[in-house]
Write a protein that holds these residues in place. Structure first.
Motif, mmCIF file in Angstrom:
data_model
loop_
_atom_site.group_PDB
_atom_site.id
_atom_site.type_symbol
_atom_site.label_atom_id
_atom_site.label_comp_id
_atom_site.label_asym_id
_atom_site.label_seq_id
_atom_site.Cartn_x
_atom_site.Cartn_y
_atom_site.Cartn_z
ATOM 1 N N LEU A 119 0.828 -1.206 0.000
ATOM 2 C CA LEU A 119 0.000 0.000 0.000
ATOM 3 C C LEU A 119 0.863 1.257 0.000
ATOM 4 C CD1 LEU A 119 -2.796 -1.112 2.458
ATOM 5 C CD2 LEU A 119 -2.981 -0.818 -0.006
ATOM 6 N N ALA A 120 2.021 1.177 0.627
ATOM 7 C CA ALA A 120 2.912 2.335 0.681
ATOM 8 C C ALA A 120 3.458 2.696 -0.690
ATOM 9 C CB ALA A 120 4.071 2.067 1.637
ATOM 10 N N THR A 121 3.468 1.735 -1.612
ATOM 11 C CA THR A 121 3.989 2.013 -2.947
ATOM 12 C C THR A 121 2.936 2.597 -3.871
ATOM 13 O OG1 THR A 121 3.487 -0.211 -3.768
ATOM 14 C CG2 THR A 121 5.643 0.140 -2.751
ATOM 15 N N LEU A 122 1.688 2.668 -3.465
ATOM 16 C CA LEU A 122 0.633 3.175 -4.337
ATOM 17 C C LEU A 122 0.901 4.593 -4.814
ATOM 18 C CD1 LEU A 122 -2.601 1.937 -2.576
ATOM 19 C CD2 LEU A 122 -1.762 1.243 -4.806
ATOM 20 N N LEU A 123 1.031 5.496 -3.927
ATOM 21 C CA LEU A 123 1.160 6.890 -4.313
ATOM 22 C C LEU A 123 2.537 7.234 -4.863
ATOM 23 C CD1 LEU A 123 -0.583 9.285 -4.609
ATOM 24 C CD2 LEU A 123 0.054 9.991 -2.330
ATOM 25 N N PRO A 124 3.641 6.722 -4.312
ATOM 26 C CA PRO A 124 4.929 7.083 -4.882
ATOM 27 C C PRO A 124 5.013 6.779 -6.368
ATOM 28 C CG PRO A 124 5.270 6.036 -2.790
ATOM 29 C CD PRO A 124 3.796 5.938 -3.102
ATOM 30 N N ALA A 125 4.383 5.727 -6.810
ATOM 31 C CA ALA A 125 4.425 5.391 -8.224
ATOM 32 C C ALA A 125 3.634 6.385 -9.050
ATOM 33 C CB ALA A 125 3.877 3.986 -8.427
ATOM 34 N N ILE A 142 -9.870 2.328 -6.007
ATOM 35 C CA ILE A 142 -8.482 2.445 -6.442
ATOM 36 C C ILE A 142 -7.907 1.031 -6.452
ATOM 37 C CG2 ILE A 142 -6.205 3.410 -5.949
ATOM 38 C CD1 ILE A 142 -7.713 5.664 -4.367
ATOM 39 N N VAL A 143 -7.415 0.600 -7.617
ATOM 40 C CA VAL A 143 -6.861 -0.751 -7.764
ATOM 41 C C VAL A 143 -5.398 -0.634 -8.170
ATOM 42 C CG1 VAL A 143 -7.004 -2.959 -8.988
ATOM 43 C CG2 VAL A 143 -9.106 -1.697 -8.432
ATOM 44 N N TYR A 144 -4.534 -1.294 -7.407
ATOM 45 C CA TYR A 144 -3.107 -1.336 -7.706
ATOM 46 C C TYR A 144 -2.727 -2.765 -8.048
ATOM 47 C CZ TYR A 144 1.939 -1.264 -6.961
ATOM 48 O OH TYR A 144 3.302 -1.394 -7.108
ATOM 49 N N GLU A 145 -2.093 -2.949 -9.216
ATOM 50 C CA GLU A 145 -1.625 -4.266 -9.655
ATOM 51 C C GLU A 145 -0.111 -4.190 -9.850
ATOM 52 O OE1 GLU A 145 -4.754 -6.147 -12.488
ATOM 53 O OE2 GLU A 145 -4.814 -3.961 -12.789
ATOM 54 N N PRO A 146 0.668 -4.564 -8.824
ATOM 55 C CA PRO A 146 2.121 -4.359 -8.885
ATOM 56 C C PRO A 146 2.819 -5.124 -10.003
ATOM 57 C CG PRO A 146 1.502 -5.593 -6.912
ATOM 58 C CD PRO A 146 0.242 -5.139 -7.558
ATOM 59 N N LYS A 147 2.395 -6.349 -10.313
ATOM 60 C CA LYS A 147 3.060 -7.117 -11.376
ATOM 61 C C LYS A 147 2.857 -6.465 -12.738
ATOM 62 C CE LYS A 147 2.820 -11.526 -9.002
ATOM 63 N NZ LYS A 147 2.245 -12.875 -8.979
#
Length: 168
Positions: free
Chosen positions: A9-15, A104-109
């Motif tokens: 979750l911490a990587t959501l906004l920095p990206a 809000i959907v984050y898909e890291p791969k």
């Protein structure tokens, strides 16, 4: 699961927008009314619900629900929902970026961030709003609209945006 979920979750906004890089090294807290995690196999799910608040450094996320899915032991998808889920974070240049959406959907791969349902992203440089935005974190490509709804983008003139740290 909770430490892994929080790290993702911490990587959501920095990206999304050159967020404060030091936030990734800060401790994170997650508060919610309930949590329900199943870690019996590598394909698991953890749900935080009720007044979800995630804080790490300058990153603040608020949602009614945060759901983290793992596949093969790796984070596959993070879904934040609520009326509305919000993210706020200070940027490295000292300005603040705000985002909100019903989902809000984050898909890291896939390195994708999707905001749907009356989304709005605001920063001193401008804003973008509509019903759906897909942001490719690897390429920087942002796609909005195309579904029959309108998209509004406001770009501030260069003189109206704050100077970057260190001059320029």
């Amino acid at each position: 699961m909770a430490p892994i979920a929080l790290a993702v979750l911490a990587t959501l906004l920095p990206a999304l927008a050159q967020a404060k890089s030091s936030d990734r090294n800060q401790p994170m807290t997650l508060d919610s009314d309930n949590s329900d995690c199943n870690q019996s196999n590598p394909d698991s799910r953890c749900v935080f619900s009720g007044n979800v608040e995630i804080i790490q450094g300058t990153l603040e996320i608020r949602a009614g629900r945060a759901e983290v899915m793992q596949r093969g032991g790796d984070i596959d998808q993070v879904v934040l929902t609520g009326k509305q889920a919000t993210m706020k974070q200070q940027m490295d240049d000292g300005t603040t970026m705000n985002a909100r959406a019903d989902r809000i959907v984050y898909e890291p791969k896939k390195e994708l961030l999707t905001l749907t349902g009356s989304y709005q992203v605001e920063s001193p440089r401008g804003s973008n709003s509509g019903q759906k935005m897909v942001y490719n974190m690897a390429s920087g490509q942002m796609q909005s609209g195309g579904d029959g709804t309108r998209v509004r983008t406001v770009i501030q003139p260069r003189a109206a945006t704050p100077a970057k740290a260190g001059g320029n």
